[in-house]
Design a protein around this motif. Structure first.
Motif: not given
Length: 455
Positions: A16-23
């Motif tokens: 249910a949580t959002t996904l964050l892709r970060f570098a």
């Protein structure tokens, strides 16, 4: 009495949580790996055996305290050199959000690795050493973030403990970097003073910098707006496979399977099939074997169309009212990733979504100098880590969006036809240009093709 949380409940919460892709990016020894290790450690995302392995490795190197950088620097060569030379991916979650992070190299020699790590990122954390401020490599990384259209950029001014947590030092660095990044077209810059080694403002607020009232790094990562509602984007569906089971139950079934690259598709919607341009209507959508009325990116589905059209792998299904330009002449900005150079006249394969076609490098108009964003005209070739503009001619028409409009359908790869080596990562359109300001593909009539390559 409180009901204990089960593993199934935990999985449900995570879904249910959002996904964050970060570098992460920064110069050598700015503390990227230490920051990532601190994030994992202080957010309690490290397993006990992992932490014990780091403690043993740290003791073996004569260090009294665990070196949290080892949580990401997993390659033996990296540990021996004390620098990151590859992209290290880590997956972790907090109660508020899930994360996929890419710890990218800092040395200019590994620019191509940062391009790899940041190409799918929605946020980039750029570190600087508070003692050194904004340096040449910092500007390179800001330029790459702008080039790759990363929506959010965080400047983490690290090692504040080594400058006595002085606010004027931070303010000067933040002002210089923000002005440079905004001039490149970076849409948003957040600046945070930290000490990754001591943990200041990484997960917990710093008691040493009461003059700073902004979020910690983790708090910003957990709360930065990340839009996964791509319904307003250009809807694109690259066909991966044609399904024709020919069973007694479904004798006339013909479905087109693949992953929705962007946007939303609905039953009853008029669509066009590219590059042929034939039109039809969506009469069915199968999601995991179940009929649905609507599907969106990144779902993998099967589309059923009203008309019997010749469609094969590599074709692109799009809304009839939102058709990209189709042509054989492509102008793009590329980052060359192979050790062998890319030269004018070279014959390559171009892979765009699920379609692979022959292509020729017709021209290399310029090579970008990231230090000052100047263009070196007519370099003749691009070598490893070079970024430049190219003009390509393909054997078959392609439908590319501008990279500024769609990072998924505006990107492509150039491949060596001899051995399948990836040569170049390409972004259709103009680098550092406002979204929609250039045409990715110019329609053109085919030229005589004598040997299968001179098109």
């Amino acid at each position: 009495m409180t009901t204990p949380t089960t593993g199934t409940d935990r999985l449900a919460d995570l879904s249910a949580t959002t996904l964050l892709r970060f570098a992460t990016a920064g110069s050598v020894d700015d503390g990227k790996s230490t920051l990532v290790g601190r994030l994992l450690h202080d957010s309690k995302s490290v397993l006990t055996d992992q932490l014990e392995a780091v403690e043993r490795a740290s003791l073996g190197r004569g260090q009294e305290a665990p070196d949290l950088a080892l949580l990401t620097d997993g390659l033996r060569a990296e540990r021996e050199q004390g620098i990151t030379i590859d992209v290290a991916y880590r997956y972790f979650a907090t109660p508020r959000r899930r994360f996929i992070l890419a710890d990218t190299p800092g040395h200019v020699q590994y620019t191509r690795n940062m391009v790899t790590g940041a190409s799918t990122a929605e946020l980039t954390v750029i570190l600087v050493d508070a003692r050194n401020g904004v340096v040449e490599q910092t500007r390179r990384h800001a330029a790459l973030a702008a080039l790759l259209r990363v929506p959010h950029v965080v400047l983490a001014v690290n090692k504040m403990d080594l400058v006595d947590y002085a606010e004027p030092v931070f303010a000067k660095i933040a002002e210089e970097f923000t002005a440079y990044a905004l001039n490149l077209g970076v849409p948003e810059v957040t600046t945070i003073p930290i000490s990754a080694l001591a943990g200041d403002n990484v997960v917990e607020p710093s008691a040493n910098m009461d003059w700073y009232g902004g979020p910690t790094v983790l708090e910003h990562l957990e709360t930065v707006p990340v839009s996964h509602d791509l319904a307003g984007c250009h809807a694109r569906f690259p066909v991966q496979y044609v399904i024709r089971p020919q069973t007694a139950e479904h004798p006339d079934y013909r479905g087109y399977a693949g992953q929705i690259a962007a946007g939303t598709f609905r039953v009853g919607e008029e669509v066009a099939v590219l590059p042929s341009g034939r039109t039809s209507k969506v009469v069915g959508i199968d999601l995991l074997g179940t009929p649905v009325d609507v599907a969106w990116t990144p779902q993998s589905v099967t589309l059923l169309l009203e008309d019997d059209i010749d469609i094969s792998r590599g074709d692109l299904i799009v809304p009839a009212g939102d058709v990209p330009a189709v042509g054989q002449d492509i102008e793009a900005t590329v980052c060359h990733v192979a050790d062998r150079p890319l030269t004018v006249g070279q014959r390559v394969l171009l892979k765009h979504t699920t379609r692979t076609v022959k292509a020729i490098v017709k021209e290399i108009p310029s090579r970008l100098t990231l230090d000052d964003l100047s263009q070196h005209p007519e370099p003749g070739s691009l070598v490893a880590n070079d970024i430049g503009k190219v003009r390509l001619r393909t054997a078959e028409p392609l439908a590319l969006d501008d990279y500024a409009d769609s990072r998924r359908t505006g990107s492509f790869l150039l491949i060596d036809p001899a051995d399948g080596t990836t040569l170049t990562a390409g972004m259709a359109g103009e680098a550092f240009a406002p979204a929609g300001s250039s045409s990715a593909v110019t329609p053109a009539a085919a030229e005589p093709d004598d040997d299968g390559w001179d098109f």
